[in-house]
Design an enzyme around this catalytic site. Structure first.
Site, PDB file in Angstrom:
ATOM      1  N   PHE B 212      13.509   9.417  -7.449  1.00 28.60           N
ATOM      2  CA  PHE B 212      12.544   9.451  -6.347  1.00 28.60           C
ATOM      3  C   PHE B 212      12.502   8.060  -5.713  1.00 28.60           C
ATOM      4  CE2 PHE B 212       8.658   9.019  -4.069  1.00 28.60           C
ATOM      5  CZ  PHE B 212       8.497  10.265  -3.473  1.00 28.60           C
ATOM      6  N   ASP B 321      14.936  -0.003  -7.996  1.00 26.68           N
ATOM      7  CA  ASP B 321      13.674   0.460  -7.400  1.00 26.68           C
ATOM      8  C   ASP B 321      12.576   0.333  -8.459  1.00 26.68           C
ATOM      9  OD1 ASP B 321      11.475   1.938  -6.616  1.00 26.68           O
ATOM     10  OD2 ASP B 321      12.642   3.507  -5.631  1.00 26.68           O
ATOM     11  N   LYS B 352       3.153  -0.075  -4.895  1.00 33.81           N
ATOM     12  CA  LYS B 352       2.160   0.434  -5.870  1.00 33.81           C
ATOM     13  C   LYS B 352       1.328  -0.692  -6.489  1.00 33.81           C
ATOM     14  CE  LYS B 352       4.288   4.880  -6.973  1.00 33.81           C
ATOM     15  NZ  LYS B 352       3.335   5.978  -6.969  1.00 33.81           N
ATOM     16  N   THR B 376       6.560  -4.291  13.339  1.00 30.16           N
ATOM     17  CA  THR B 376       5.410  -4.992  13.912  1.00 30.16           C
ATOM     18  C   THR B 376       4.690  -5.847  12.873  1.00 30.16           C
ATOM     19  OG1 THR B 376       5.012  -3.304  15.585  1.00 30.16           O
ATOM     20  CG2 THR B 376       3.147  -4.723  15.033  1.00 30.16           C
TER      21      THR B 376
END
Lengths: 494, 494
Positions: B212, B321, B352, B376
């Protein structure tokens, strides 16, 4: 604690004078602590900024950094840099500051213990939202929802909002193809796990030449602003159509511009047809009400009405990207309100001045299953708390009226300047304070923007040769005059 | 103002008793205001939660919502819901709460006027960062950077961090193909604007079955957890390889598990070769140190060492990851520190518990031009301020030691329970408090997780039949005992 802010509770001093109307009073409202004019003390960038640049660039690619800021001292419409220079800010963090720097309503927002706890206990909003979350959505986001678009999802930023709007569109499109059935075939379930159709279908989003919709891979496949935004990134084979490029002044080129609308709309219809034939049908069209990053290109209400008609005829969703235009700078809360669309758009995405990302959508775009438009945080309650204060200030200070008033002063002044300097600038355009003009070349444009700084103005550029104005909603006619004077001086010095 | 928080400045009361060692003292530290045990007063979900669900579901797809929370009352390891039920939280907002609810260090963070102004004046960090931003990056994010990975970029969330890591990888790969040249051909510049090669090249990221990595379109093309995450979304044709599926207990299946490692690594090498041949070469591999959402699948240090070797041999970048594993829950700051990799990973992504998204990278992954890895906001200074406090608490409270101690109590207890209930649960695994076990079926797993709630535990699931433990770093051995007692009760009642 918080002593530094005490005493600025009456930040906006309402001034009243005999014989002055209420509106004039509101527009001459002074922002407490704001300098009366810009003040430039060093070369720009100054020595401290140059030193900080080296430090930052040792950690990351810092080539896009223009100035380092002193956010303790920045106030209202004035941006103060690390070298103590005070600029009138007409760019406001790429158009993302709604009510100026250090507004007391924002500084006070987390004085409330409940708000502070909402900020530091950031939940997984899709799983364990706070008990006041439905009310917050209703009282804040839904209080300014575009007419007829009654659902909302919060996200983190503009790219993420567009990506998730696309997901809603693809889910809607495939559900329609299934005749409304909401279960999946084993083939779909298996194929999607290896990224192949039918589970991962060939479907596309159409966007426009010059558009900007973000930089993650889905959003980037619809962004068509500049090569440097796209180079070296794999991309979906999604269609592109031309967006109108008008001739100015508009009132002298009505016939040509109408033809331009028609030509672009024809090519939208052609692209939808072509991608259907090649087995990669268009499920949605995304469009900015005013193309911003790509060069501040506007289009007529008739263009948008025609676009919606083509979408409806072809069973294609219409997504309006209000990330830059939303939250007031065009003089209405949402720029697409200027277009008198016969029916509401299907989805409207937002971020920037809204402080939280997200999108409004009509009920048919609500995914039929949970966990499909989902992520860990699904937005941030802390941002909604700030947005609540922003909306309160917009209302109490009549900021949409201020935008229209200041926008008129700015636009009239820019028209005057394009008459004074026809060999340098042209094509003044836009709505509210969401304005732009072109320079005769990229080189001249960059020179104007750079030279505005020693003259006290922090400005922004877009496209190949445009200068865009993106002041905060608290930018008043007096600030417009300062901007125009500095621009005139800059053009004279060129 | 802030009165509600006064008096909890000594939230963590250091208790000392004669004859108790310093470490034991730290581990028996009490969190002021925490209940001594869970307390369930209503059915779960209770009546208020059910009513709020209807309200929220009228605005958006709320099917994923489990409970509405009272974040004013939630404290430390205890989550209080809208109905006043007090749960021991072993899931902590999908593993995103680092130091429990309402930690006083976090509540106090914005009492400092400078911090508050950094929060409300959120800049476009890539253009106008604050003058203390380079120092903040150094003092906060770089203070816990993985060894040998000396650059950092901030982002908004995990998906965005992975997407931008992929962009860095693609840019690096194409720059290598150009022999280090950093200019582009007209063909590249033109073709990328219509999403075609060579400007938009056919390049891929390899990921693993069960992985994931997020839900935006680039990240989603590497996510391989469940069909519901991927269905109906167009996807890049990117390769997938199997991730080890071990047999437990590990010490009784060493030979089989070693073969499993070898089989998976062979298929990684094969997929890299196959995608090279089909003209869609693998530029990067992304891997979780422990597959989380997909079912808490772990792999050996030797697997990761072998994976790095294959990447280096093929000129492919290795992205770790650490969105869910990072920031301490495995007993080290970064889970990949357990693997003794011969050289640092190329990129490490986080979000997280780190509160801000972002990624660390080695210098060769710094894009050669500005505005390519850009958006941005480029993160949020307010989140870095909170992270600074989190890292201070981790250090001062020795929380990595607490994690290891509590993790041992938990894992020993789970091993005991899998012996007591061998027909219900098995395959206890994980590091630190980042633990999981399987139930014999999805149905039984869901029943256990649901039944844990009336017994006072808020838990989480993953994959097809796993229950995952994701407590905060302040989860102490005494909390572990409460969890284990409730789980035993739940299993007995099944």
């Amino acid at each position: 604690m918080l002593r530094a802010h005490q005493g600025i509770g009456v930040f906006y001093k309402k001034l009243t004078f005999p014989g002055v109307t209420k509106l004039q009073c509101q527009l001459s409202t002074a922002i407490s602590g704001e300098p009366s004019k810009p003040s430039i003390k060093t070369s720009v960038p100054g020595p401290k900024t140059k030193q900080l640049y080296q430090e930052l660039n040792s950690l990351q690619q810092a080539g896009s950094v223009q100035l380092f800021a002193d956010y303790d001292k920045s106030i209202g419409n004035y941006f103060v840099d690390a070298d103590g220079n005070e600029f009138l800010d007409s760019f406001t963090q790429i158009s993302s500051v709604p009510i100026g720097y250090n507004h007391p309503e924002l500084l006070n927002a987390f004085q409330d213990a409940h708000n502070l706890k909402a900020l530091v206990n950031r939940p997984a909003l899709g799983v364990f939202p706070s008990m006041d979350w439905p009310d917050r959505l209703k009282n804040v986001l839904m209080s300014v929802a575009p007419a007829g678009v009654g659902n909302v999802a919060t996200m983190m930023c503009g790219s993420c909002s567009n990506e998730n709007a696309y997901k809603c569109v693809f889910i809607w499109y495939r559900t329609k193809e299934r005749g409304g059935k909401v279960d999946f075939t084993p083939e779909e379930m298996n194929s999607c796990m290896i990224n192949q159709p039918p589970g991962s279908p060939n479907l596309s989003i159409l966007s426009f030449q010059g558009s900007f919709h973000g930089r993650t891979f889905g959003a980037l496949s619809t962004t068509r602003s500049k090569p440097i935004h796209k180079l070296d990134c794999p991309s979906f084979d999604w269609p592109v159509a031309p967006f109108p490029r008008y001739k100015y002044p508009l009132d002298q080129h009505q016939r040509e511009n109408k033809k331009e609308d028609e030509k672009c709309l024809e090519q939208v219809a052609d692209a939808i047809e072509a991608y259907k034939k090649k087995g990669n049908p268009v499920a949605g069209v995304i469009v900015e009400p005013i193309q911003s990053e790509g060069g501040d290109h506007e289009a007529s209400p008739e263009f948008f009405q025609g676009l919606q008609k083509i979408c409806k005829k072809n069973g294609v969703a219409l997504i309006i990207d209000e990330v830059q235009t939303g939250c007031g700078p065009t003089g209405k809360m949402w720029c697409h309100e200027h277009f008198q669309l016969p029916s509401p758009p299907d989805l409207v995405t937002f971020s920037k001045k809204m402080l939280t990302g997200g999108f409004y959508f009509t009920p048919e775009f609500k995914p039929p299953h949970a966990y499909r438009v989902f992520n860990t945080w699904m937005g941030d309650p802390g941002k909604l708390i700030l947005l609540e204060k922003v909306l309160k200030v917009i209302k109490n200070e009549n900021l949409l009226t201020v935008v229209n008033k200041s926008g008129k002063v700015l636009k009239d002044g820019l028209h005057q300047l394009e008459k004074e300097f026809p060999n340098i600038i042209n094509s003044v355009r836009g709505r509210g304070t969401f304005l732009a003009f072109n320079a005769v070349s990229t080189e001249v444009r960059d020179k104007i923007n750079n030279n505005l700084r020693p003259n006290g103005i922090l400005g922004g550029v877009c496209g190949d040769h445009a200068i865009r104005l993106r002041p905060a909603l608290v930018f008043q006619p007096k600030h417009a005059e300062i901007y125009l004077d500095a621009l005139r001086k800059t053009l004279k010095e060129l």
